[in-house]
Motif scaffolding. Sequence first.
Motif, PDB file in Angstrom:
ATOM      1  N   LYS A  96       0.949  -1.274  -0.063  1.00  0.00           N
ATOM      2  CA  LYS A  96      -0.007   0.116  -0.005  1.00  0.00           C
ATOM      3  C   LYS A  96       0.869   1.260   0.075  1.00  0.00           C
ATOM      4  N   SER A  97       1.988   1.046   0.057  1.00  0.00           N
ATOM      5  CA  SER A  97       3.118   2.257   0.051  1.00  0.00           C
ATOM      6  C   SER A  97       3.569   2.747  -1.250  1.00  0.00           C
ATOM      7  N   MET A  98       3.826   3.852  -1.506  1.00  0.00           N
ATOM      8  CA  MET A  98       4.596   4.316  -2.471  1.00  0.00           C
ATOM      9  C   MET A  98       5.829   3.728  -2.791  1.00  0.00           C
ATOM     10  N   THR A  99       6.261   3.478  -4.210  1.00  0.00           N
ATOM     11  CA  THR A  99       7.624   3.246  -4.336  1.00  0.00           C
ATOM     12  C   THR A  99       8.555   4.444  -3.926  1.00  0.00           C
ATOM     13  N   VAL A 100       9.854   4.147  -3.783  1.00  0.00           N
ATOM     14  CA  VAL A 100      10.875   5.063  -3.518  1.00  0.00           C
ATOM     15  C   VAL A 100      10.614   6.121  -4.794  1.00  0.00           C
ATOM     16  N   GLN A 101      10.657   5.667  -5.983  1.00  0.00           N
ATOM     17  CA  GLN A 101      10.537   6.617  -7.078  1.00  0.00           C
ATOM     18  C   GLN A 101       9.299   7.395  -7.097  1.00  0.00           C
ATOM     19  N   LYS A 102       8.059   6.939  -6.817  1.00  0.00           N
ATOM     20  CA  LYS A 102       7.052   7.749  -6.566  1.00  0.00           C
ATOM     21  C   LYS A 102       6.965   8.875  -5.488  1.00  0.00           C
ATOM     22  N   LEU A 103       7.524   8.317  -4.421  1.00  0.00           N
ATOM     23  CA  LEU A 103       7.787   9.123  -3.333  1.00  0.00           C
ATOM     24  C   LEU A 103       8.565  10.511  -3.446  1.00  0.00           C
ATOM     25  N   ALA A 122     -10.660  17.099 -12.131  1.00  0.00           N
ATOM     26  CA  ALA A 122     -11.306  16.586 -13.182  1.00  0.00           C
ATOM     27  C   ALA A 122     -10.701  17.044 -14.652  1.00  0.00           C
ATOM     28  N   GLU A 123     -10.321  18.389 -14.507  1.00  0.00           N
ATOM     29  CA  GLU A 123      -9.695  18.903 -15.883  1.00  0.00           C
ATOM     30  C   GLU A 123      -8.357  18.873 -15.878  1.00  0.00           C
ATOM     31  N   VAL A 124      -7.442  18.551 -14.988  1.00  0.00           N
ATOM     32  CA  VAL A 124      -6.113  18.369 -14.859  1.00  0.00           C
ATOM     33  C   VAL A 124      -5.908  17.390 -14.217  1.00  0.00           C
ATOM     34  N   PRO A 125      -5.968  16.327 -14.728  1.00  0.00           N
ATOM     35  CA  PRO A 125      -5.595  14.989 -14.003  1.00  0.00           C
ATOM     36  C   PRO A 125      -4.103  14.871 -13.403  1.00  0.00           C
ATOM     37  N   TYR A 126      -3.812  14.268 -12.429  1.00  0.00           N
ATOM     38  CA  TYR A 126      -2.348  14.522 -12.063  1.00  0.00           C
ATOM     39  C   TYR A 126      -1.553  13.260 -13.043  1.00  0.00           C
ATOM     40  N   LYS A 127      -0.359  13.595 -13.148  1.00  0.00           N
ATOM     41  CA  LYS A 127       0.655  12.826 -13.982  1.00  0.00           C
ATOM     42  C   LYS A 127       1.940  12.994 -13.150  1.00  0.00           C
ATOM     43  N   ALA A 128       2.385  11.649 -12.725  1.00  0.00           N
ATOM     44  CA  ALA A 128       3.658  11.860 -11.884  1.00  0.00           C
ATOM     45  C   ALA A 128       4.778  12.119 -12.601  1.00  0.00           C
ATOM     46  N   PRO A 129       5.482  12.682 -12.057  1.00  0.00           N
ATOM     47  CA  PRO A 129       6.730  13.382 -13.074  1.00  0.00           C
ATOM     48  C   PRO A 129       8.045  12.383 -13.383  1.00  0.00           C
ATOM     49  N   PRO A 130       8.536  12.154 -14.480  1.00  0.00           N
ATOM     50  CA  PRO A 130       9.253  11.087 -14.830  1.00  0.00           C
ATOM     51  C   PRO A 130      10.558  11.404 -14.230  1.00  0.00           C
ATOM     52  N   VAL A 131      10.920  10.768 -13.193  1.00  0.00           N
ATOM     53  CA  VAL A 131      12.216  10.690 -12.552  1.00  0.00           C
ATOM     54  C   VAL A 131      12.604   9.185 -12.156  1.00  0.00           C
ATOM     55  N   ASN A 132      13.774   8.959 -12.770  1.00  0.00           N
ATOM     56  CA  ASN A 132      14.143   7.623 -13.036  1.00  0.00           C
ATOM     57  C   ASN A 132      15.423   7.343 -12.185  1.00  0.00           C
ATOM     58  N   ASN A 133      15.988   8.253 -11.660  1.00  0.00           N
ATOM     59  CA  ASN A 133      17.437   7.852 -10.871  1.00  0.00           C
ATOM     60  C   ASN A 133      17.562   9.379 -10.219  1.00  0.00           C
ATOM     61  N   THR A 134      18.682   9.103  -9.122  1.00  0.00           N
ATOM     62  CA  THR A 134      18.865  10.423  -8.377  1.00  0.00           C
ATOM     63  C   THR A 134      19.332  11.538  -9.066  1.00  0.00           C
ATOM     64  N   ALA A 135      20.135  11.503 -10.165  1.00  0.00           N
ATOM     65  CA  ALA A 135      20.450  12.685 -11.062  1.00  0.00           C
ATOM     66  C   ALA A 135      19.267  13.473 -11.544  1.00  0.00           C
ATOM     67  N   GLU A 136      18.284  12.569 -12.061  1.00  0.00           N
ATOM     68  CA  GLU A 136      17.032  13.219 -12.467  1.00  0.00           C
ATOM     69  C   GLU A 136      16.200  13.827 -11.418  1.00  0.00           C
ATOM     70  N   LEU A 137      16.289  13.367 -10.302  1.00  0.00           N
ATOM     71  CA  LEU A 137      15.592  13.697  -9.213  1.00  0.00           C
ATOM     72  C   LEU A 137      16.256  15.072  -8.776  1.00  0.00           C
ATOM     73  N   MET A 138      17.463  15.095  -8.546  1.00  0.00           N
ATOM     74  CA  MET A 138      17.838  16.301  -8.256  1.00  0.00           C
ATOM     75  C   MET A 138      17.736  17.611  -9.115  1.00  0.00           C
ATOM     76  N   THR A 139      17.817  17.154 -10.524  1.00  0.00           N
ATOM     77  CA  THR A 139      17.489  18.022 -11.430  1.00  0.00           C
ATOM     78  C   THR A 139      16.134  18.613 -11.353  1.00  0.00           C
ATOM     79  N   PHE A 140      15.331  17.740 -11.497  1.00  0.00           N
ATOM     80  CA  PHE A 140      13.710  18.021 -11.228  1.00  0.00           C
ATOM     81  C   PHE A 140      13.464  18.729 -10.032  1.00  0.00           C
TER      82      PHE A 140
END
Length: 165
Positions: free
Chosen positions: A37-44, A67-85
Amino acid sequence: MTTIKMFLSELEKEAQTTRKMFERVPDEKFQWQPHPKSMTVQKLVAHIAELPGWITTTLTTDELDLAEVPYKAPPVNNTAELMTFFEQKLNEGKNHLEQAQEQQLTENWTLREGNQVYSSETKAEVLRMVYCQIVHHRAQLGVYLRLLDIPIPGSYGPSADDVSF
């Protein structure tokens, strides 16, 4: 000190702690989750990183209708991308705070999904909630790191990993 300056100061302090936490997240653990039931590290971590962007949304709109702007998770696939985002969203939020006027903070902002209103509060209250969300989910990440046996950096003082007992 104005409310906006207080928000800017707090944002920078919280960003320092967030960076320290993010730097410790190993790429190979992005798909790990402590419970189904928990998020993955990536989603968190992606969610934590996007939260400063909510400052922009709060200050530049009067509502968000999911309803008009549905949520989209940002594409972050590694720590480098995470820091940049994270830095991108942080700078975006800071820039909008620096341009904001104090009276904007008294305006109402609504979160809804169609006719279902989840909250309607002043923009100052929404910004406070955004900051609380950052701290809340960063603490959640701290639990994840602990379960993965990764030392946790101090937040508002030293952590148990920073001191010896």
